[in-house]
Design a protein around this motif. Structure first.
Motif, short mmCIF file in Angstrom:
data_model
loop_
_atom_site.label_atom_id
_atom_site.label_comp_id
_atom_site.label_asym_id
_atom_site.label_seq_id
_atom_site.Cartn_x
_atom_site.Cartn_y
_atom_site.Cartn_z
N TRP A 41 45.77 43.20 40.18
CA TRP A 41 46.41 42.99 41.47
C TRP A 41 46.54 41.50 41.76
CZ3 TRP A 41 43.24 42.54 46.37
CH2 TRP A 41 44.07 42.44 47.49
N ARG A 42 45.52 40.72 41.39
CA ARG A 42 45.55 39.29 41.72
C ARG A 42 45.46 38.39 40.48
NH1 ARG A 42 47.16 39.30 46.91
NH2 ARG A 42 46.41 37.22 47.20
N ARG A 43 45.56 38.94 39.31
CA ARG A 43 45.54 38.17 38.07
C ARG A 43 44.29 37.29 37.93
NH1 ARG A 43 50.16 34.74 36.70
NH2 ARG A 43 51.08 34.92 38.74
N VAL A 44 43.16 37.77 38.38
CA VAL A 44 41.90 37.06 38.17
C VAL A 44 41.34 37.52 36.82
CG1 VAL A 44 39.63 36.56 39.10
CG2 VAL A 44 41.49 37.12 40.63
N PRO A 45 41.00 36.59 35.92
CA PRO A 45 40.50 37.03 34.61
C PRO A 45 39.27 37.91 34.76
CG PRO A 45 40.76 34.65 34.67
CD PRO A 45 41.04 35.14 36.04
N LEU A 103 41.07 43.37 40.68
CA LEU A 103 41.36 41.94 40.79
C LEU A 103 42.20 41.47 39.61
CD1 LEU A 103 37.97 40.55 42.08
CD2 LEU A 103 40.11 40.67 43.31
#
Lengths: 391, 311
Positions: free
Chosen positions: A162-166, A159
């Motif tokens: 791939w999705r730039r979630v901290p 995450l």
């Protein structure tokens, strides 16, 4: 100002006797600072105990009795330090890469569940395959635990890249999810639960079947203290980790990524690849710690139960924070934290709540943050004044 | 699938669900107000969790001693501020890693409040509900928004006030500048770390107030496990909202609704896997962040310490 002039200034600065003096006092200052902060934390905790009507000396004595002095206790402290060291080492990996993994608790719990599943399926005649010999099952079990933990951390890593979630949020949120997933597994016969005859009362104590003796970690007996051989294994792992992190190109690149991702990028370090590997290793160590807890016998008596992880993941994280990403320092810190944990069992006699150990741990982490920060700021100031005086 | 839709319909036509959603969302919104400002200044403040718990404990103690809900709330806010004081000075004066500080503070507060709660044993109860006339007659949502314990109503002025602070004052402009480009802000004479500290202070004040609301407006009895990750969900709401107030409040309402949904589903007699329901708020939080986190542009200097001369 020409370059040669600059060099001359540099040289004259480095050999001047007054500078040498400040350097010496600097080293003394550092040691003093660390000790001051350490004693500050201990004193504050002691003051808290006194203020709430307890006796700090009694508490200290009880902690010492419970962790070392009383019969058979230091063996237990060693046994408890095993998962703490492993979690701490794993956190050093992710920390060096500049990642903040704070979900070791969930990774550990999930890893121990996967390890338990592997042991149940491979070592039981009711499983899919032939019955494997016990020691082989033990090894499979440890590997499965590491893979489980790595998978759980990998979710957060994926995450992140791939999705730039901290990752600081996802790793923590996944702790609760892991607890619920394992809780689900513990209720289902086809996953982890012991097959029961359907009586309602049986649901009250949910746990898995006990690991048979030949699948357990062998234990060493010394002077009435017993601890699993994983203590030795963990020390070997620490040595390997130290070498890899400080003496290998890979370890250097990892550190470069953590210290300055832009430089690392220019030097050809792929952030996502190195970061993912670091978070996999971090989770893998937590999962391995879970497997070692399950097979070692100091936790849960070879059963997997709800709440099996008993905050070892969070404590291991604190160990890594105190050790400041130095694998060697992880070992003594983990021993101290394990001592606080075993010692807290003896606190009941003093009438002081065992939460005091949690306070001491957090205070130590905070206190030991201060010296390097102060030194850093001081060095920056010096560098600034040096540049100013030169121009 | 049909039974799923009837269950959804059942839950969504139930006033209790809405009331619960607003109650959960209010706690998240209290935290999100300060957290948005702190994050716009460049601090990903993870000690929110500890600030809520500290606020709740101080609120409980304040109420226990004085018997007044307002004084309890003041104590709560002050204790959040105290935690923020430690956090801000360690991470934005001494340049210690903000995540390490936040995490250690969370654990310290957890230990402290559990330890002291056994010593003080605060006895509290939730504040009385009262309705705002006319507005609470709106069908379905009127009761949810306007018939609640009074500490909840503090959130209604707090949201526009924080918005005004961040977007309509010089101070707010400086806060945003500090989070976007600290080097430029520094050159133009703004004390970067001071503004960041102030952002964290504000976050502490509102999160502490949120904790006070949690104990005195919602739950009514102190328990050291009462926060249970809500602080982290509030941070997720800020990220979900793309670092704007409008978005963050929407996130709070969404996560509040999920939390309420999970409690009212079994209450209305629908069967569901209990583990799945317990994990639901966290799963939804992770999923929404997965969908939305990369779409919005975060403050450029978020979670990067500022030290003059280092870039």
């Amino acid at each position: 100002m020409t370059i040669t002039n600059d060099l001359e200034v540099e040289e004259s600065r480095s050999v001047s006797p007054s500078d040498r003096q400040t350097l010496a006092s600097g080293a003394g200052f550092t040691v003093l600072l660390y000790f001051g902060c350490f004693f500050g934390a201990v004193t504050l905790s002691a003051a808290l105990v006194q203020a709430t009507g307890g006796s700090a000396t009694e508490v200290f004595g009880a902690l010492l009795d419970g962790s070392v002095r009383a019969r058979g206790r230091w063996g237990q402290t060693l046994g408890i330090s095993v998962p703490l060291i492993l979690v701490g080492l794993g956190t050093v990996f992710s920390g060096r890469a500049g990642l903040i993994n704070i979900g070791q608790e969930g990774q550990l719990y999930f890893g121990s569940a996967v390890a338990c599943y592997a042991a149940l399926r491979l070592g039981d005649s009711a499983g899919w395959t032939e019955v494997f010999p016990g020691p082989l099952v033990l090894i499979f079990c440890l590997v499965a635990g590491a893979l489980g933990g790595a998978f759980w951390a990998g979710i957060a890593g994926a995450l992140r890249y791939w999705r730039r979630v901290p990752e600081v949020l996802t790793t923590l949120l996944l702790v609760t999810v892991a607890a619920q997933v394992v809780g689900y597994g513990l209720r289902k016969d086809w996953l982890l639960a012991v097959p029961r005859d359907g009586s309602k009362a049986a649901w009250r104590n949910i746990s898995t079947a006990q690991l048979p003796p030949d699948q357990r970690m062998p234990r060493i007996e010394v002077f009435g203290n017993s601890f699993p051989i994983s203590v030795v294994i963990v020390l070997a792992i620490t040595a390997v980790v130290t070498v890899v992190l400080t003496r290998s190109v890979w370890g250097f690149r990892l550190r470069m990524l953590g210290l300055n991702s832009r430089t690392a990028h220019r030097a050809g370090v792929a952030e996502s690849r190195y970061g993912m590997v670091a978070i996999f290793i971090s989770g893998g160590f937590a999962g391995l710690a879970g497997a070692m807890m399950l097979t070692g016998g100091d936790f849960g008596n070879y059963h997997l139960t709800p709440g099996f992880s008993v905050n070892i993941g969070f404590d291991g994280l604190l160990v890594a924070l105190v050790a400041r990403q130095m694998p060697i320092v992880v070992v003594p810190t983990a021993l101290v934290f394990a001592g606080l944990r075993t010692g807290s069992g003896f606190l009941a006699a003093t009438g002081v709540e065992r939460e005091i150990t949690k306070i001491v741990q957090a205070m130590l982490v905070l206190a030991l943050l201060i010296p390097p920060a102060i030194l850093f700021v001081r060095d920056r100031r010096r560098a600034m004044t040096a540049t100013k005086s030169r121009t | 699938m049909g039974s799923f839709f009837t269950a959804m319909g059942d839950v969504l036509s139930n006033e209790v669900t809405f009331a619960g959603a607003v109650r959960f969302a209010a706690l998240l919104a209290f935290c999100a107000c300060g957290e948005t400002i702190a994050e716009r200044a460049g601090t990903l403040n993870i000690s929110v969790e500890g600030m809520i718990l500290g606020g709740a404990f101080a609120g409980a103690c304040g109420y226990h001693v004085t018997g007044s809900v307002s004084i309890g709330l003041v104590c709560a806010s002050a204790s959040g501020f105290l935690i923020a004081l430690i956090h801000a000075n360690l991470s934005h004066r001494l340049a210690a890693n903000t995540f390490v500080v936040g995490l250690a503070l969370n654990i310290l507060v957890l230990g402290m409040s559990a330890f002291l709660a056994n010593y003080v044993k605060p006895s509290t109860r939730a504040a009385h509900k009262f309705g705002i006339p006319v507005l609470d007659d709106i069908p379905l949502v009127g009761q949810a928004f306007f018939y609640q314990p009074w500490p909840l109503y503090l959130i209604y002025p707090l949201i526009p006030f924080s918005w005004w602070l961040l977007y309509r004052t010089r101070w707010g402009l400086e806060i945003r500048a500090v989070g976007e480009n600290p080097q430029s802000a520094d050159v133009s004479g703004i004390d970067v770390n001071k503004r960041r500290r102030q952002g964290v202070y504000l976050s502490g004040l509102t999160s502490g107030l949120g904790g006070g609301y949690l104990i005195l407006g919602q739950i009514g009895r102190f328990d050291d496990a009462m926060v249970g990750g809500q602080g982290f969900i509030a941070i997720a709401a800020v990220i979900f909202g793309g670092w704007t107030f409008r978005g963050a409040i929407a996130g709070c309402l969404l996560f509040g609704a999920v939390n309420s949904f999970r409690l009212s589903l079994p209450a209305l007699g629908h069967e569901a896997n209990p583990e799945f329901l317990s994990a639901l708020p966290f799963l939804v939080t992770i999923l929404t962040m997965m969908l939305f986190a990369h779409r919005t542009r975060q403050p450029t200097a978020l979670a990067q310490p500022f030290i003059r001369g280092l870039k």
